[in-house]
Design a protein around this motif. Structure first.
Motif, PDB file in Angstrom:
ATOM      1  N   THR A 100       0.840  -1.197   0.000  1.00 10.92           N
ATOM      2  CA  THR A 100       0.000   0.000   0.000  1.00 10.92           C
ATOM      3  C   THR A 100       0.877   1.250   0.000  1.00 10.92           C
ATOM      4  O   THR A 100       2.071   1.186   0.279  1.00 10.92           O
ATOM      5  N   ILE A 101       0.248   2.368  -0.308  1.00  9.48           N
ATOM      6  CA  ILE A 101       0.906   3.664  -0.169  1.00  9.48           C
ATOM      7  C   ILE A 101       0.941   4.037   1.305  1.00  9.48           C
ATOM      8  O   ILE A 101       1.928   4.551   1.820  1.00  9.48           O
ATOM      9  N   GLY A 102      -0.165   3.760   2.004  1.00  9.37           N
ATOM     10  CA  GLY A 102      -0.267   4.083   3.417  1.00  9.37           C
ATOM     11  C   GLY A 102      -0.568   5.548   3.640  1.00  9.37           C
ATOM     12  O   GLY A 102      -0.784   6.327   2.710  1.00  9.37           O
ATOM     13  N   GLY A 103      -0.597   5.916   4.905  1.00  7.11           N
ATOM     14  CA  GLY A 103      -0.859   7.297   5.285  1.00  7.11           C
ATOM     15  C   GLY A 103      -1.983   7.429   6.286  1.00  7.11           C
ATOM     16  O   GLY A 103      -1.961   8.306   7.149  1.00  7.11           O
ATOM     17  N   ILE A 104      -3.015   6.581   6.156  1.00  5.47           N
ATOM     18  CA  ILE A 104      -4.132   6.614   7.101  1.00  5.47           C
ATOM     19  C   ILE A 104      -3.957   5.473   8.104  1.00  5.47           C
ATOM     20  O   ILE A 104      -3.764   4.311   7.723  1.00  5.47           O
ATOM     21  N   ASP A 105      -4.026   5.825   9.371  1.00  6.20           N
ATOM     22  CA  ASP A 105      -3.854   4.851  10.446  1.00  6.20           C
ATOM     23  C   ASP A 105      -5.121   4.005  10.548  1.00  6.20           C
ATOM     24  O   ASP A 105      -6.011   4.277  11.349  1.00  6.20           O
ATOM     25  N   MET A 106      -5.194   2.996   9.688  1.00  7.31           N
ATOM     26  CA  MET A 106      -6.363   2.116   9.692  1.00  7.31           C
ATOM     27  C   MET A 106      -5.981   0.733   9.173  1.00  7.31           C
ATOM     28  O   MET A 106      -4.996   0.576   8.441  1.00  7.31           O
ATOM     29  N   VAL A 107      -6.781  -0.235   9.580  1.00  9.43           N
ATOM     30  CA  VAL A 107      -6.688  -1.604   9.070  1.00  9.43           C
ATOM     31  C   VAL A 107      -7.946  -1.849   8.243  1.00  9.43           C
ATOM     32  O   VAL A 107      -9.056  -1.619   8.729  1.00  9.43           O
ATOM     33  N   VAL A 108      -7.788  -2.275   6.993  1.00  8.32           N
ATOM     34  CA  VAL A 108      -8.930  -2.517   6.125  1.00  8.32           C
ATOM     35  C   VAL A 108      -9.046  -3.998   5.771  1.00  8.32           C
ATOM     36  O   VAL A 108      -8.061  -4.723   5.744  1.00  8.32           O
ATOM     37  N   ARG A 109     -10.277  -4.416   5.495  1.00  8.87           N
ATOM     38  CA  ARG A 109     -10.546  -5.779   5.038  1.00  8.87           C
ATOM     39  C   ARG A 109     -11.014  -5.724   3.590  1.00  8.87           C
ATOM     40  O   ARG A 109     -12.016  -5.066   3.276  1.00  8.87           O
ATOM     41  N   ARG A 110     -10.310  -6.390   2.704  1.00  6.35           N
ATOM     42  CA  ARG A 110     -10.669  -6.435   1.292  1.00  6.35           C
ATOM     43  C   ARG A 110     -11.979  -7.204   1.086  1.00  6.35           C
ATOM     44  O   ARG A 110     -12.268  -8.160   1.800  1.00  6.35           O
ATOM     45  N   ASN A 111     -12.770  -6.779   0.077  1.00  9.33           N
ATOM     46  CA  ASN A 111     -14.005  -7.492  -0.299  1.00  9.33           C
ATOM     47  C   ASN A 111     -14.893  -7.793   0.908  1.00  9.33           C
ATOM     48  O   ASN A 111     -15.566  -8.825   0.955  1.00  9.33           O
ATOM     49  N   ALA A 112     -14.911  -6.872   1.869  1.00  8.40           N
ATOM     50  CA  ALA A 112     -15.588  -7.146   3.136  1.00  8.40           C
ATOM     51  C   ALA A 112     -17.091  -7.317   2.981  1.00  8.40           C
ATOM     52  O   ALA A 112     -17.719  -8.098   3.714  1.00  8.40           O
ATOM     53  N   SER A 146     -10.418  -1.289  11.932  1.00 15.30           N
ATOM     54  CA  SER A 146     -10.060  -0.431  13.063  1.00 15.30           C
ATOM     55  C   SER A 146      -9.312   0.775  12.532  1.00 15.30           C
ATOM     56  O   SER A 146      -8.647   0.700  11.495  1.00 15.30           O
ATOM     57  N   THR A 147      -9.431   1.903  13.248  1.00 13.30           N
ATOM     58  CA  THR A 147      -8.774   3.116  12.769  1.00 13.30           C
ATOM     59  C   THR A 147      -8.623   4.132  13.892  1.00 13.30           C
ATOM     60  O   THR A 147      -9.429   4.170  14.824  1.00 13.30           O
ATOM     61  N   ALA A 148      -7.595   4.954  13.764  1.00 13.69           N
ATOM     62  CA  ALA A 148      -7.425   6.114  14.629  1.00 13.69           C
ATOM     63  C   ALA A 148      -7.880   7.378  13.919  1.00 13.69           C
ATOM     64  O   ALA A 148      -7.808   8.464  14.484  1.00 13.69           O
ATOM     65  N   ALA A 149      -8.339   7.230  12.665  1.00 13.32           N
ATOM     66  CA  ALA A 149      -8.796   8.375  11.873  1.00 13.32           C
ATOM     67  C   ALA A 149     -10.224   8.762  12.272  1.00 13.32           C
ATOM     68  O   ALA A 149     -10.926   8.011  12.961  1.00 13.32           O
ATOM     69  N   GLU A 150     -10.651   9.924  11.796  1.00 11.43           N
ATOM     70  CA  GLU A 150     -12.034  10.375  12.013  1.00 11.43           C
ATOM     71  C   GLU A 150     -12.957   9.581  11.103  1.00 11.43           C
ATOM     72  O   GLU A 150     -12.744   9.523   9.895  1.00 11.43           O
ATOM     73  N   GLY A 157     -22.402  -0.481  11.325  1.00 14.06           N
ATOM     74  CA  GLY A 157     -21.365  -0.383  12.342  1.00 14.06           C
ATOM     75  C   GLY A 157     -19.948  -0.420  11.824  1.00 14.06           C
ATOM     76  O   GLY A 157     -18.995  -0.307  12.610  1.00 14.06           O
ATOM     77  N   HIS A 158     -19.783  -0.578  10.513  1.00 15.92           N
ATOM     78  CA  HIS A 158     -18.444  -0.628   9.926  1.00 15.92           C
ATOM     79  C   HIS A 158     -18.116   0.718   9.275  1.00 15.92           C
ATOM     80  O   HIS A 158     -18.892   1.204   8.429  1.00 15.92           O
ATOM     81  N   PRO A 159     -16.995   1.338   9.618  1.00 20.51           N
ATOM     82  CA  PRO A 159     -16.614   2.592   8.964  1.00 20.51           C
ATOM     83  C   PRO A 159     -16.402   2.399   7.461  1.00 20.51           C
ATOM     84  O   PRO A 159     -15.726   1.460   7.039  1.00 20.51           O
ATOM     85  N   VAL A 160     -17.006   3.297   6.675  1.00 20.82           N
ATOM     86  CA  VAL A 160     -16.872   3.224   5.216  1.00 20.82           C
ATOM     87  C   VAL A 160     -16.382   4.544   4.622  1.00 20.82           C
ATOM     88  O   VAL A 160     -16.225   4.659   3.405  1.00 20.82           O
ATOM     89  N   ALA A 161     -16.152   5.542   5.480  1.00 27.89           N
ATOM     90  CA  ALA A 161     -15.551   6.803   5.043  1.00 27.89           C
ATOM     91  C   ALA A 161     -14.755   7.347   6.224  1.00 27.89           C
ATOM     92  O   ALA A 161     -15.275   7.422   7.340  1.00 27.89           O
ATOM     93  N   VAL A 162     -13.494   7.704   5.975  1.00 28.02           N
ATOM     94  CA  VAL A 162     -12.635   8.199   7.045  1.00 28.02           C
ATOM     95  C   VAL A 162     -11.799   9.364   6.530  1.00 28.02           C
ATOM     96  O   VAL A 162     -11.551   9.503   5.326  1.00 28.02           O
ATOM     97  N   ARG A 163     -11.359  10.188   7.475  1.00 21.15           N
ATOM     98  CA  ARG A 163     -10.464  11.295   7.149  1.00 21.15           C
ATOM     99  C   ARG A 163      -9.384  11.378   8.206  1.00 21.15           C
ATOM    100  O   ARG A 163      -9.662  11.271   9.407  1.00 21.15           O
ATOM    101  N   GLN A 164      -8.172  11.567   7.766  1.00 24.29           N
ATOM    102  CA  GLN A 164      -7.055  11.777   8.687  1.00 24.29           C
ATOM    103  C   GLN A 164      -6.156  12.857   8.088  1.00 24.29           C
ATOM    104  O   GLN A 164      -5.492  12.635   7.073  1.00 24.29           O
ATOM    105  N   GLY A 165      -6.179  14.029   8.696  1.00 24.14           N
ATOM    106  CA  GLY A 165      -5.396  15.137   8.158  1.00 24.14           C
ATOM    107  C   GLY A 165      -5.832  15.489   6.749  1.00 24.14           C
ATOM    108  O   GLY A 165      -6.992  15.812   6.511  1.00 24.14           O
TER     109      GLY A 165
END
Length: 202
Positions: A100-112, A146-150, A157-165
């Motif tokens: 990944t490129i990375g940058g957002i403090d999150m763990v994602v699940r593919r094809n969730a 899981s994420t530390a982003a907004e 109950g699953h985050p589908v949009a996040v923002r970090q900085g």
């Protein structure tokens, strides 16, 4: 204020739709396929598609490390679907060799949310987007484990949009709906970053 230049990573995926949405949102979109094209950008969109393929092509084109560097330096970036995966610091279930490129403090699940035939649409309340619900198109979509982003939006109950900085990511495809408000949110983020750089330069 000048119109911001926003690149769309054009290795694979729904590039054309993002170019159109960015134009409607008030940006000047350009395609990006080579590392040197990153230098002229005020922001970057990483489109949906197949995250493993995008990862491999970014590596093959010599783009992966330059993309990581620009994101570390504060380049605003928005990733939809596969682009969300590309902006994650960690993938829960990566394919062999997937990076990944990375940058957002999150763990994602593919094809969730399931495979292609389990694609669906949902109306979402997205923090920062005014004017009523956003139509979310989910196609083999990831979700955030899981994420530390907004967290800006959730489904069941699953985050589908996040923002970090200066980084934004969605599981869904707003570029497929004709509703350009998510892109407008991102273009506003790009403008803010440009203004901050101008003030530092002054």
């Amino acid at each position: 204020m000048r119109i911001p230049t926003v690149g769309v990573l054009a290795l694979q995926g729904d590039v054309r739709e993002h170019l159109a949405a960015l134009t409607e949102a008030g940006a000047r979109p350009v395609t990006v396929r080579r590392p040197e094209e990153l230098d002229a950008l005020d922001g970057l969109v990483i489109p949906g598609g197949e995250s493993t393929t995008i990862s491999k092509l970014a590596h093959a084109f010599g783009l992966l490390e330059p993309l990581r560097q620009r994101v570390r330096e504060g380049l605003p970036a928005y990733g939809s679907c596969a682009g969300m995966i590309m902006l994650a610091n960690k993938i829960l279930d990566p394919r062999s060799g997937q990076e990944t490129i990375g940058g957002i403090d999150m763990v994602v699940r593919r094809n969730a949310f399931g495979r292609q035939n389990e694609s669906f649409e949902a109306e979402l309340a997205v923090t920062g987007v005014e004017g009523g619900p956003v139509e979310g198109v989910f196609i083999r979509a990831p979700w955030v484990e899981s994420t530390a982003a907004e967290v800006l939006a959730e489904v069941d109950g699953h985050p589908v949009a996040v923002r970090q900085g200066r980084l934004l990511a969605t599981s869904f495809h707003p570029e497929l709906t004709g509703d350009h408000r998510v892109h407008a949110l991102f273009v506003d983020m790009v403008r803010e970053a440009v203004e901050e750089r101008s003030e530092v330069g002054d």
